[in-house]
Design a protein around this motif. Structure first.
Motif, PDB file in Angstrom:
ATOM      1  N   ALA A 148       0.836  -1.207   0.000  1.00 57.82           N
ATOM      2  CA  ALA A 148       0.000   0.000   0.000  1.00 57.82           C
ATOM      3  C   ALA A 148       0.871   1.256   0.000  1.00 57.82           C
ATOM      4  O   ALA A 148       0.581   2.229  -0.714  1.00 57.82           O
ATOM      5  CB  ALA A 148      -0.922  -0.006   1.221  1.00 57.82           C
ATOM      6  N   ALA A 149       1.959   1.230   0.781  1.00 57.25           N
ATOM      7  CA  ALA A 149       2.870   2.381   0.832  1.00 57.25           C
ATOM      8  C   ALA A 149       3.594   2.563  -0.495  1.00 57.25           C
ATOM      9  O   ALA A 149       3.789   3.691  -0.962  1.00 57.25           O
ATOM     10  CB  ALA A 149       3.873   2.186   1.964  1.00 57.25           C
ATOM     11  N   LEU A 150       3.991   1.454  -1.117  1.00 56.71           N
ATOM     12  CA  LEU A 150       4.662   1.525  -2.422  1.00 56.71           C
ATOM     13  C   LEU A 150       3.728   2.085  -3.496  1.00 56.71           C
ATOM     14  O   LEU A 150       4.130   2.897  -4.330  1.00 56.71           O
ATOM     15  CB  LEU A 150       5.168   0.138  -2.842  1.00 56.71           C
ATOM     16  N   GLU A 151       2.467   1.637  -3.457  1.00 60.40           N
ATOM     17  CA  GLU A 151       1.485   2.141  -4.426  1.00 60.40           C
ATOM     18  C   GLU A 151       1.255   3.639  -4.239  1.00 60.40           C
ATOM     19  O   GLU A 151       1.229   4.409  -5.208  1.00 60.40           O
ATOM     20  CB  GLU A 151       0.160   1.381  -4.273  1.00 60.40           C
ATOM     21  N   LYS A 152       1.109   4.054  -2.983  1.00 60.79           N
ATOM     22  CA  LYS A 152       0.908   5.479  -2.690  1.00 60.79           C
ATOM     23  C   LYS A 152       2.110   6.294  -3.181  1.00 60.79           C
ATOM     24  O   LYS A 152       1.959   7.359  -3.790  1.00 60.79           O
ATOM     25  CB  LYS A 152       0.733   5.657  -1.174  1.00 60.79           C
ATOM     26  N   GLY A 153       3.305   5.775  -2.929  1.00 56.68           N
ATOM     27  CA  GLY A 153       4.526   6.456  -3.362  1.00 56.68           C
ATOM     28  C   GLY A 153       4.631   6.531  -4.880  1.00 56.68           C
ATOM     29  O   GLY A 153       5.027   7.555  -5.435  1.00 56.68           O
ATOM     30  N   ALA A 154       4.257   5.420  -5.538  1.00 61.35           N
ATOM     31  CA  ALA A 154       4.316   5.389  -7.007  1.00 61.35           C
ATOM     32  C   ALA A 154       3.392   6.447  -7.603  1.00 61.35           C
ATOM     33  O   ALA A 154       3.741   7.119  -8.578  1.00 61.35           O
ATOM     34  CB  ALA A 154       3.921   3.999  -7.507  1.00 61.35           C
ATOM     35  N   LYS A 163       5.746  12.099 -17.320  1.00 57.98           N
ATOM     36  CA  LYS A 163       6.180  11.602 -18.633  1.00 57.98           C
ATOM     37  C   LYS A 163       7.235  10.498 -18.536  1.00 57.98           C
ATOM     38  O   LYS A 163       7.740  10.046 -19.554  1.00 57.98           O
ATOM     39  CB  LYS A 163       6.737  12.761 -19.464  1.00 57.98           C
ATOM     40  N   ARG A 164       7.569  10.080 -17.321  1.00 60.51           N
ATOM     41  CA  ARG A 164       8.627   9.080 -17.167  1.00 60.51           C
ATOM     42  C   ARG A 164       8.069   7.661 -17.176  1.00 60.51           C
ATOM     43  O   ARG A 164       7.166   7.332 -16.412  1.00 60.51           O
ATOM     44  CB  ARG A 164       9.387   9.321 -15.862  1.00 60.51           C
ATOM     45  N   PRO A 165       8.612   6.782 -18.055  1.00 59.76           N
ATOM     46  CA  PRO A 165       8.111   5.402 -18.141  1.00 59.76           C
ATOM     47  C   PRO A 165       8.424   4.567 -16.894  1.00 59.76           C
ATOM     48  O   PRO A 165       7.791   3.542 -16.659  1.00 59.76           O
ATOM     49  CB  PRO A 165       8.830   4.837 -19.371  1.00 59.76           C
ATOM     50  N   GLU A 166       9.418   5.011 -16.095  1.00 54.73           N
ATOM     51  CA  GLU A 166       9.790   4.249 -14.889  1.00 54.73           C
ATOM     52  C   GLU A 166       8.618   4.101 -13.911  1.00 54.73           C
ATOM     53  O   GLU A 166       8.547   3.126 -13.162  1.00 54.73           O
ATOM     54  CB  GLU A 166      10.957   4.916 -14.157  1.00 54.73           C
ATOM     55  N   VAL A 167       7.691   5.070 -13.954  1.00 55.99           N
ATOM     56  CA  VAL A 167       6.532   5.019 -13.053  1.00 55.99           C
ATOM     57  C   VAL A 167       5.697   3.781 -13.354  1.00 55.99           C
ATOM     58  O   VAL A 167       5.167   3.122 -12.448  1.00 55.99           O
ATOM     59  CB  VAL A 167       5.676   6.302 -13.184  1.00 55.99           C
ATOM     60  N   ALA A 168       5.593   3.443 -14.634  1.00 54.58           N
ATOM     61  CA  ALA A 168       4.850   2.241 -15.038  1.00 54.58           C
ATOM     62  C   ALA A 168       5.474   1.015 -14.391  1.00 54.58           C
ATOM     63  O   ALA A 168       4.767   0.128 -13.887  1.00 54.58           O
ATOM     64  CB  ALA A 168       4.863   2.103 -16.554  1.00 54.58           C
ATOM     65  N   GLY A 169       6.795   0.965 -14.384  1.00 49.26           N
ATOM     66  CA  GLY A 169       7.514  -0.155 -13.772  1.00 49.26           C
ATOM     67  C   GLY A 169       7.219  -0.279 -12.287  1.00 49.26           C
ATOM     68  O   GLY A 169       7.075  -1.390 -11.757  1.00 49.26           O
ATOM     69  N   LEU A 170       7.105   0.866 -11.609  1.00 49.89           N
ATOM     70  CA  LEU A 170       6.787   0.864 -10.180  1.00 49.89           C
ATOM     71  C   LEU A 170       5.411   0.251  -9.926  1.00 49.89           C
ATOM     72  O   LEU A 170       5.236  -0.595  -9.051  1.00 49.89           O
ATOM     73  CB  LEU A 170       6.808   2.297  -9.626  1.00 49.89           C
ATOM     74  N   LEU A 171       4.428   0.693 -10.713  1.00 49.06           N
ATOM     75  CA  LEU A 171       3.063   0.180 -10.546  1.00 49.06           C
ATOM     76  C   LEU A 171       2.974  -1.307 -10.867  1.00 49.06           C
ATOM     77  O   LEU A 171       2.286  -2.068 -10.167  1.00 49.06           O
ATOM     78  CB  LEU A 171       2.085   0.971 -11.427  1.00 49.06           C
ATOM     79  N   ILE A 172       3.680  -1.731 -11.905  1.00 49.75           N
ATOM     80  CA  ILE A 172       3.656  -3.152 -12.282  1.00 49.75           C
ATOM     81  C   ILE A 172       4.319  -4.006 -11.200  1.00 49.75           C
ATOM     82  O   ILE A 172       3.860  -5.113 -10.884  1.00 49.75           O
ATOM     83  CB  ILE A 172       4.316  -3.361 -13.670  1.00 49.75           C
ATOM     84  N   ALA A 173       5.390  -3.470 -10.587  1.00 43.94           N
ATOM     85  CA  ALA A 173       6.053  -4.197  -9.496  1.00 43.94           C
ATOM     86  C   ALA A 173       5.105  -4.368  -8.306  1.00 43.94           C
ATOM     87  O   ALA A 173       5.060  -5.436  -7.674  1.00 43.94           O
ATOM     88  CB  ALA A 173       7.312  -3.445  -9.059  1.00 43.94           C
ATOM     89  N   VAL A 174       4.332  -3.323  -8.016  1.00 45.91           N
ATOM     90  CA  VAL A 174       3.346  -3.414  -6.923  1.00 45.91           C
ATOM     91  C   VAL A 174       2.252  -4.423  -7.300  1.00 45.91           C
ATOM     92  O   VAL A 174       1.805  -5.216  -6.452  1.00 45.91           O
ATOM     93  CB  VAL A 174       2.725  -2.029  -6.619  1.00 45.91           C
ATOM     94  N   ALA A 175       1.856  -4.407  -8.563  1.00 43.74           N
ATOM     95  CA  ALA A 175       0.836  -5.362  -9.037  1.00 43.74           C
ATOM     96  C   ALA A 175       1.312  -6.797  -8.826  1.00 43.74           C
ATOM     97  O   ALA A 175       0.538  -7.664  -8.378  1.00 43.74           O
ATOM     98  CB  ALA A 175       0.552  -5.118 -10.520  1.00 43.74           C
ATOM     99  N   GLU A 176       2.578  -7.061  -9.114  1.00 41.35           N
ATOM    100  CA  GLU A 176       3.139  -8.408  -8.918  1.00 41.35           C
ATOM    101  C   GLU A 176       3.082  -8.806  -7.444  1.00 41.35           C
ATOM    102  O   GLU A 176       2.829  -9.961  -7.096  1.00 41.35           O
ATOM    103  CB  GLU A 176       4.580  -8.455  -9.437  1.00 41.35           C
ATOM    104  N   GLY A 177       3.330  -7.805  -6.579  1.00 44.48           N
ATOM    105  CA  GLY A 177       3.261  -8.053  -5.140  1.00 44.48           C
ATOM    106  C   GLY A 177       1.861  -8.447  -4.695  1.00 44.48           C
ATOM    107  O   GLY A 177       1.678  -9.386  -3.915  1.00 44.48           O
TER     108      GLY A 177
END
Length: 198
Positions: A148-154, A163-177
């Protein structure tokens, strides 16, 4: 100090002192190794944790040495690297369990984030590290709180860097969790959101 023009106020003695200070810093950065007997007879988790904390304390002292170097020799060619090493070492000290370094690291990061000349890549990296540290500080067994904290931070990073694609990676990593926790619906929603941003 390196490459100082002839006739400058910097003396050979000062130059030699700076070079020695840099070599001392590099030597100090070599981490202490666990006792050899641990290879055959591993001690209790408490003993291992205390060893890690002591290593963390030693690493934090080396971070102070890096700060001392770039403060004393700001024009030395290795001063920028000393600044980077200070940040890296403080992060490592905290991960090793020496939490006393937390306040110092936060102050250092806030100062860097206020620098208008800080490149966007460095700014993004700093923000991601802050989010991860905040989330895992909650740690323990409560992976739900961490996610939940990672998602909020993302999402906060997404607003800062739309405009940064890295944000997508953050959300996908949380999704995997969330998927690992068995919450397939939440995982799918976050993954789809991440894919749209990519």
């Amino acid at each position: 100090l390196a490459g100082v023009p002839v006739g400058s106020a910097v003396t050979n003695k000062e130059l030699a002192a700076a070079e020695q200070a840099w070599l001392d810093l590099l030597t100090a950065m070599r981490p202490p190794q666990p006792p050899p007997e641990w290879h055959t007879n591993l001690p209790s988790k408490e003993v291992q944790a205390e060893f890690r904390r002591k290593v963390g304390e030693s690493v934090a002292k080396t971070a102070s040495q890096a700060q001392e170097f770039y403060t004393k020799y700001p024009s030395h060619e290795n001063a920028p690297e000393a600044r980077e090493r200070e940040h890296y070492l403080l992060n490592a000290a905290i991960q090793l369990g020496f939490t006393n370094a937390q306040t110092r690291l936060e102050s250092l990061e806030e100062a860097r984030l206020k620098d208008p000349n800080l490149p966007e890549d460095d700014r993004l990296q700093l923000r991601v590290q802050q989010i991860q540290r905040t989330a895992f500080k909650m740690g323990g067994e409560d992976t739900k709180a961490v996610l939940a904290a990672l998602e909020k931070g993302a999402r906060a990073v997404q607003k800062e860097f739309p405009k940064r694609p890295e944000v997508a990676g953050l959300l996908i990593a949380v999704a995997e969790g969330w998927l690992e926790r068995g919450d397939a619906a939440k995982a799918q929603a976050l993954a789809e959101e991440g894919i749209k941003l990519a």
